[in-house]
Design a protein around this motif. Structure first.
Motif, PDB file in Angstrom:
ATOM      1  N   ALA A  59     -14.305  51.475  17.254  1.00 17.21           N
ATOM      2  CA  ALA A  59     -13.174  51.207  16.348  1.00 17.21           C
ATOM      3  C   ALA A  59     -13.251  49.830  15.694  1.00 17.21           C
ATOM      4  N   VAL A  60     -12.654  49.757  14.514  1.00 13.49           N
ATOM      5  CA  VAL A  60     -12.439  48.478  13.824  1.00 13.49           C
ATOM      6  C   VAL A  60     -10.925  48.282  13.763  1.00 13.49           C
ATOM      7  N   PHE A  61     -10.468  47.170  14.312  1.00 11.72           N
ATOM      8  CA  PHE A  61      -9.039  46.865  14.281  1.00 11.72           C
ATOM      9  C   PHE A  61      -8.791  45.740  13.276  1.00 11.72           C
ATOM     10  N   ILE A  62      -7.855  45.943  12.374  1.00 12.21           N
ATOM     11  CA  ILE A  62      -7.436  44.832  11.502  1.00 12.21           C
ATOM     12  C   ILE A  62      -6.014  44.475  11.920  1.00 12.21           C
ATOM     13  N   LEU A  63      -5.878  43.240  12.414  1.00 15.84           N
ATOM     14  CA  LEU A  63      -4.561  42.807  12.871  1.00 15.84           C
ATOM     15  C   LEU A  63      -3.694  42.412  11.676  1.00 15.84           C
ATOM     16  N   LYS A  64      -2.412  42.315  11.918  1.00 12.99           N
ATOM     17  CA  LYS A  64      -1.497  41.994  10.811  1.00 12.99           C
ATOM     18  C   LYS A  64      -1.799  40.629  10.201  1.00 12.99           C
ATOM     19  N   ASP A  65      -2.381  39.723  11.028  1.00 11.97           N
ATOM     20  CA  ASP A  65      -2.723  38.398  10.479  1.00 11.97           C
ATOM     21  C   ASP A  65      -4.056  38.416   9.721  1.00 11.97           C
ATOM     22  N   GLY A  66      -4.655  39.585   9.579  1.00 12.02           N
ATOM     23  CA  GLY A  66      -5.886  39.704   8.788  1.00 12.02           C
ATOM     24  C   GLY A  66      -7.170  39.629   9.611  1.00 12.02           C
ATOM     25  N   GLY A 105     -20.043  48.675  19.859  1.00  6.63           N
ATOM     26  CA  GLY A 105     -21.000  49.729  19.481  1.00  6.63           C
ATOM     27  C   GLY A 105     -21.145  49.927  17.978  1.00  6.63           C
ATOM     28  N   ILE A 106     -20.481  49.105  17.188  1.00  4.35           N
ATOM     29  CA  ILE A 106     -20.443  49.323  15.728  1.00  4.35           C
ATOM     30  C   ILE A 106     -21.372  48.357  14.995  1.00  4.35           C
ATOM     31  N   THR A 107     -22.011  48.870  13.928  1.00  6.85           N
ATOM     32  CA  THR A 107     -22.752  47.972  13.033  1.00  6.85           C
ATOM     33  C   THR A 107     -21.840  47.667  11.850  1.00  6.85           C
ATOM     34  N   PHE A 108     -21.479  46.391  11.729  1.00  7.53           N
ATOM     35  CA  PHE A 108     -20.525  45.966  10.699  1.00  7.53           C
ATOM     36  C   PHE A 108     -21.190  44.899   9.842  1.00  7.53           C
ATOM     37  N   THR A 109     -21.127  45.060   8.522  1.00  9.41           N
ATOM     38  CA  THR A 109     -21.788  44.095   7.635  1.00  9.41           C
ATOM     39  C   THR A 109     -20.847  43.683   6.502  1.00  9.41           C
ATOM     40  N   GLY A 110     -21.167  42.573   5.894  1.00  7.24           N
ATOM     41  CA  GLY A 110     -20.479  42.190   4.664  1.00  7.24           C
ATOM     42  C   GLY A 110     -19.101  41.587   4.837  1.00  7.24           C
ATOM     43  N   GLY A 111     -18.773  41.153   6.056  1.00  7.79           N
ATOM     44  CA  GLY A 111     -17.472  40.517   6.246  1.00  7.79           C
ATOM     45  C   GLY A 111     -17.448  39.818   7.595  1.00  7.79           C
ATOM     46  N   SER A 112     -16.490  38.905   7.794  1.00  9.56           N
ATOM     47  CA  SER A 112     -16.463  38.203   9.081  1.00  9.56           C
ATOM     48  C   SER A 112     -15.582  38.968  10.071  1.00  9.56           C
ATOM     49  N   TYR A 113     -15.982  38.918  11.329  1.00 15.78           N
ATOM     50  CA  TYR A 113     -15.283  39.694  12.357  1.00 15.78           C
ATOM     51  C   TYR A 113     -15.573  39.126  13.736  1.00 15.78           C
ATOM     52  N   GLU A 114     -14.752  39.559  14.706  1.00 17.81           N
ATOM     53  CA  GLU A 114     -14.997  39.214  16.114  1.00 17.81           C
ATOM     54  C   GLU A 114     -15.394  40.491  16.843  1.00 17.81           C
ATOM     55  N   VAL A 115     -16.276  40.351  17.860  1.00 17.39           N
ATOM     56  CA  VAL A 115     -16.725  41.537  18.597  1.00 17.39           C
ATOM     57  C   VAL A 115     -15.879  41.719  19.855  1.00 17.39           C
ATOM     58  N   ILE A 116     -15.487  42.965  20.137  1.00 11.30           N
ATOM     59  CA  ILE A 116     -14.761  43.285  21.359  1.00 11.30           C
ATOM     60  C   ILE A 116     -15.766  43.914  22.322  1.00 11.30           C
ATOM     61  N   SER A 117     -15.856  43.382  23.549  1.00 10.19           N
ATOM     62  CA  SER A 117     -16.850  43.939  24.465  1.00 10.19           C
ATOM     63  C   SER A 117     -16.182  44.835  25.514  1.00 10.19           C
TER      64      SER A 117
END
Ligand code: ADP
Ligand code: MG
Length: 312
Positions: free
Chosen positions: A283-290, A297-309
Motif C-alpha cells: 500500500a501507499v498511504f498519503i497522510l492528510k499533511d501530505g 514491497g512496493i517500487t515507487f519512483t518520481g516522488g519523495s516518500y518514507e518506507v514502512i517496514s
C-alpha cells in the motif's frame, strides 16, 4: 454531474500516462457512474474489448444498489434466488468484512443512501436518522464492484488471445500480462490536493490491481464542512481518517478494492498493522499533511516518500 465526469476524465488521463501507445483495441466508456479507459493488445483484442464492455455494463446492472431486480436487492430478500457466482461474491464480501473487523461493511446501504451517496442527492442526516440507518442490513457493494469487475475481466482475457491489457476502471487500475519490452507498468498515484498532479509512480509487473480510495474522490460540502463518501460503519458518519488516500496493490481485485476502502476507514496506524499481519497486498498511504508512506514491497519512483517496514 458534468464536473464529476471532467474530474474522472482527468484522473483517467493522469493514471494512464503510462507510455503505452497503440493498443490493438482501446476506448473509453462511461459505466458504473465513472469513466473507464480500456487498452488491450493481442490477436483477439477487438473481441475482448467488445466482450469486456458488455461484461462491465452487465455487472453495473447486476450490482446496482438502486435497482429493484439487481443481485444486491435480491440479497436483501432472503427468499430470492442467486446464481452461484452472485452467492460467492456475497460470501467473499462478508469474509472480507470480518477480516477488516467491520471497517468494510457490505450491508451499508442504510447509511450510504441516507447521506445521498447512492443517488447524488446529498444531505446531512440527523443523529436519529443515522441511528436508524445503522440498523439497516441492506446491501451496497459499491466499494467492491469495480475490483470484482477487474477479476472478471482477467478471466475473460485468459479465455481469449490477449497478450496484455491496461484497464482503468474509474481509478481502479487492472493490469494484465507483461509489457512487450518486459518493463514494468507505471501507474501514477494522484496527489489528493491536486486533481492534475501525482505524488509519484507505482511500478508493477504482470497481472495486478492498483486501487485507490480517498476522501477527495466523492464528497459534498454543507455549511463549510466537507462530507466524503467513505463511511465509518461504527459511527455512521464519513470516516474521520488521518489519511487523504490509500492506494492498494493486490493481485485479487475484489480484495484490493475492499482493502482500499477499509484501510482508509481504519486510519494510518491500524492500516499499517493490518498490512503487517497480512502478506497479500502492499500500500501507499498519503497522510492528510501530505506525507507519502510506502510499504516496503512496493517500487515507487518520481516522488519523495518514507518506507514502512514489516518490523515495528
Ligand atoms: P470508489 O467506489 O469511489 O472508487 P471506494 O471503493 O472506496 O471508492 O467505495 C466507496 C463506496 O462504497 C461508497 O460510495 C459507498 O457506496 C460504499 N461505502 C462507503 N463506505 C463504506 C464502507 N465502510 N464499507 C463498505 N462500503 C462502503
Ligand atoms: Mg474500494
Amino acid at each position: 454531474m458534468k464536473k464529476i465526469v471532467a474530474l474522472l476524465l482527468a484522473i483517467v488521463l493522469l493514471l494512464c500516462g503510462c507510455g503505452q501507445k497503440g493498443a490493438d483495441a482501446s476506448g473509453t466508456i462511461f459505466c458504473m457512474d465513472t469513466v473507464m479507459d480500456l487498452q488491450i493488445w493481442g490477436s483477439d483484442a477487438d473481441e475482448a474489448y467488445t466482450k469486456l464492455a458488455q461484461l462491465l455494463r452487465s455487472l453495473e446492472q447486476e450490482w446496482s444498489a438502486n435497482e429493484e431486480e439487481s443481485a444486491a436487492a435480491k440479497l436483501d430478500r432472503e427468499d430470492a434466488e442467486l446464481t452461484q457466482q452472485q452467492a460467492a461474491l456475497a460470501q467473499k464480501a462478508l469474509a472480507l468484512s470480518q477480516r477488516t473487523q467491520g471497517a468494510f461493511e457490505p450491508r451499508i446501504y442504510g447509511l450510504t443512501s441516507l447521506w445521498g451517496f447512492t443517488t447524488g442527492q446529498y444531505r446531512v442526516p440527523t443523529p436519529t436518522q443515522i441511528a436508524e440507518g445503522m440498523q439497516s442490513t441492506r446491501w451496497d457493494l459499491g466499494a467492491v464492484v469495480k475490483g470484482y469487475a477487474g477479476d472478471r475481466a482477467v478471466e475473460l482475457m485468459q479465455e481469449l488471445e490477449v497478450d496484455r491489457a491496461l484497464l482503468n476502471l474509474g481509478g481502479n487500475v487492472q493490469t494484465y500480462g507483461t509489457k512487450a519490452d518486459g518493463s514494468a507498468w507505471v501507474i501514477g498515484v494522484r496527489d489528493p490536493q491536486d486533481p492534475n498532479g501525482t505524488v509519484g509512480n507505482l511500478e508493477v509487473t504482470g497481472t495486478c490491481n492498483v486501487i485507490t480510495s480517498g476522501g477527495y474522490q466523492r464528497y459534498f460540502e454543507q455549511d463549510g464542512v466537507r462530507y466524503h463518501h467513505i463511511i465509518d460503519p461504527k459511527t455512521g458518519y464519513p470516516a474521520d481518517s488521518d489519511l487523504a488516500s490509500v492506494t492498494v496493490v493486490c493481485t485479487d481485485g475484489m480484495t484490493g478494492d475492499v482493502l482500499s476502502t477499509a484501510l482508509f476507514v481504519m486510519g494510518y496506524e491500524k492500516a499499517v498493522a493490518h498490512w503487517q499481519q497480512h502478506d497479500d497486498f502492499e500500500a501507499v498511504f498519503i497522510l492528510k499533511d501530505g506525507t507519502v508512506r510506502v510499504t516496503e514491497g512496493i517500487t515507487f519512483t518520481g516522488g519523495s516518500y518514507e518506507v514502512i517496514s514489516r518490523e515495528n
